[in-house]
Design a protein around this motif. Sequence first.
Motif: not given
Lengths: 318, 417
Positions: A71, A74-75, A79, A90, A94-95, A98-99, A101-103, A107
Motif C-alpha cells: 500500500h 503504491r501510493r 496509474y 460526480m 469532486d472526482h 476523491f481519487i 484522497e485515496l492516495r 480533499a
Amino acid sequence: MTDYAIRLRGISKRFGDHVAVEELDLDVPRGTICGLLGPNGSGKTTSIRMILGIYVPDVGTVELLGGTPDHAHRRRVGYLPEERGMYKKMRVLDHLAFIGELRGVRAAEGRRRGGEWLERLGLSEWGDRRVEDLSKGMQQKVQFVATVLHQPDLLVLDEPFSGLDPINQDVLEGIVRELNDQGTTILFSTHLMDQAERLCRRVCLISRARKVLDGDLREIRRAEDRGDVAVEFDGDAGWLDIPEIEHAREEEDGWHLRLRDDVAPRVIVERALAAGVELHRFEREAPRLHEIFVRHAGEDAATEAGRPPAAQITAAAR
Amino acid sequence: MRSAVFAILKREYLERVRSRWFVIATLAGPLLFVAIAGLPLLTAGSSGPTELVVVDRTGRLLATVRPGLEAVGYSVTSVTGADTRAERDPAGVRSGSIRDGRLFGVLVLDSATLATGSARLTVANALSPLREVALRQVVAQSALVDRLSSDAPEALALLSGGSLEVDILDARVEVEGSDFIFAYLGSFLLYMTLLFYGVAVMRSVVEEKTSRIVEVILSSVRPIELMLGKILGVGAVGLTQLGIWALSVGVLAEVGLPRLLAARPELAALAEFDAVAPSTGQLILFLAFFLGGYFLYSSLYAAVGAMANSDQEAQQAQAPLVILMIVPAVILPGVLENPESSMAVWTSLVPFFAPVLMFARAVSGWASAAEVTAALAGIAVTTVVVAWVGGRIYRVGILMTGKRPSMRQLWRWVRAG
C-alpha cells in the motif's frame, strides 16, 4: 549502483490454461521514460497489474520503488489503466479530490491542485460540471489529471494516448516529458511503435507473453542498425531493381532500402545518378522499432498488433 | 488505510445523500404519512361553520346530546320547549343562515329520536361520511343512555364496552396490542430496508465494475477496504433515511397529532396512534437487527455485484438472496400468530431470517433475552464468515470480465483469494 523504480524478476501469470505473462524480467531505472511495447493481448496490461500489486504473480518477484508493491509504495504511483472509468454522476473536481484522497491528498488540497491542472488543460470552467457532460477527450484529460494529482514518483500509463486527437496527444506528451524532467519515472505501454520512438529512453518489447528485447532505445537501434538508407526521388522506380538492394519498401515519405551486406551506401547514389532520376533526399536510416520488433518476434506477432505491414516491394518479386 | 476507507465512505454517502433519488425516497415516506394523517389538519381551518342549532322537542335529550356534539367540534345553540311551539318549522326559518354559511345546520330531536334514535338534520350540502357517522352516533348514544337509565340502569355498564379479566396460568410475557402492531410494521420495514440497501450496495459495485473505475481505485486501495467503505457509506445513508423518518413521525406524533386532534375532535380515533409508538427499548432492538441484517446482507450483495458484469446479470445472480429474504417475510404472520411454536423459535434463530423474525418475536414480547442474544450473536458470526468469503469473491471478481463464474470457479476464488 543505479536506483530502480521497477525491478521484475521472472514473473509469470496464468489464468486457467491461458499464459498471460511468462518469466518477465524488467528493470526501469528512476528518472527514465520506459515504453512497454507489444501487440494487443501480448501481456502488457497483466504485467502492469502485477507491477501495481493488483495481481499477484504466480512466480517471480516485483520490486516497486525499492520495496514490495504494498500500500505505502503504491501510493507513490500514479496509474492510468487502459480501460479507465469515472463516476459519471460526480462533478469533475469532486472526482479529482476523491481519487487524490485515496492516495493521501487532503480533499481541499486535491481540489486546489485539480483546479490548477484543469486551468492548464483549458478545462477550468468544467470543474463543477458532471463527468458525463464532458466529451470523451475531456474525460481522458481529467483522468490524466487524476493520475498525477498526488505528485507520484512513478507514473504507469496503460495506452495513455489511445483515442486522443493529435493536438491533445501532443499536449499530454508535453506534460509527460515535463514531469519526467522534474524527476518522475514513467512507464507506459503502447502498441504504437512510432509514439514510443518519440518519447521513450528505454523500451521493453513483449510478444505472446514473453519479453523479446529490452534496453536503452538508442543502444538498441545502434546494435540493430543494418545500414538502411532512405531516398526520395522523381522518376521511374525501376532502377531500384538492382542486386545491391536486398529489399525496397515505399512509404509516404519515400523509399526505404535494405542493402546487401558489404554494399556501401555511396553505391546507391551512383546508381541513382546513372539511372537519371532526380534525387531529393538520401540518408542513412536507423532501424525503426517496428522493424526491430518484427526482426525479433516475427511478422505474425507484429500483425497481431492490428497494424498492417507497409506496402512492400522486394527485389526478388519484381 | 483508514483514510482510504473513510474517503470511500464519504464519497458514497455524499453522492447518495445529494442525489435527487435520496430526496425523493426520503420525502416520499413521511409525505405519504402526512398526506394521510395531516391533510385533514390543513383543511380544518376551512371546514365551514360549526354552529349547530339543536331543537329538542323531547325536552330531555339535550343534556346528553350537547356534550357529545361539542366533543366532535360543534358549538351548540339550543332551542328548547317554549320556542318549539313558536317555530313549527325551525329549519325553514333558518334556511337563509344555513345557505350563506353562518350556520352549520339545524338538528331536530323528537319522539322518534327517543323511540328509534332517528333525528332530522338540515344542512346546506351533502355531509361527509365521517361527519354523518359522528353525528349519528352522538344522537343514538344519547337516546340509548336515556332509555337505559329509565329501564335498566345497570345495563349502562354494558355501554362502556364491558371488561374482560384474563387469568394467565403460565405468565411468561405480557403482550400488548400496540407491541404487536410495531412488531408487524417494524419487521416489514426491516425486510424492505434490508432488501433496498442491499441492492443499493450491489448496484454500486456493479456500476464501479462496468464503468471500470474500479481499477483506478484498486491501484491504491485494497479490495476489502473498498468493500468496507462502500458498505459503511450505504449503511450511513440508510441510517440517515431511517433517522429522518423516525424524526418526522416523532414530531408528527408529539406536535402534529395533538394539534390535529384539537382542531378536528371527530378524528379522535387517531389518538390510538400514540399507543402504537414504540418504546426506546423496541427502537434499540430495531436498530440492532437493522445493523446486523444490513452487514450480513450487504456483504452478500457486494459479492454478488462483484460476480456480475452488468445490472441484468446482477439481477439474476441475486435470486438466491431474494429468496433468503422473502422466506422470513412469508412466514412472519405465522410466527406472530404462534410466536412460541418450535417452528417460530427455530426459524427466528436462523441468522438469515433472524433480522426479521427474531425482531418480531422480541418486540411483541415472546422472545427471551437469551434468544435475542443468541440470534444477534448468530448474525454477527455469520456476518464475519460471509464478509470473509464475500470479500474474497469480491477481490477476484471485481477485476474479472467475461462469463459469469460457475460455482466451482467461485470456490476457487474463495480458496485462492
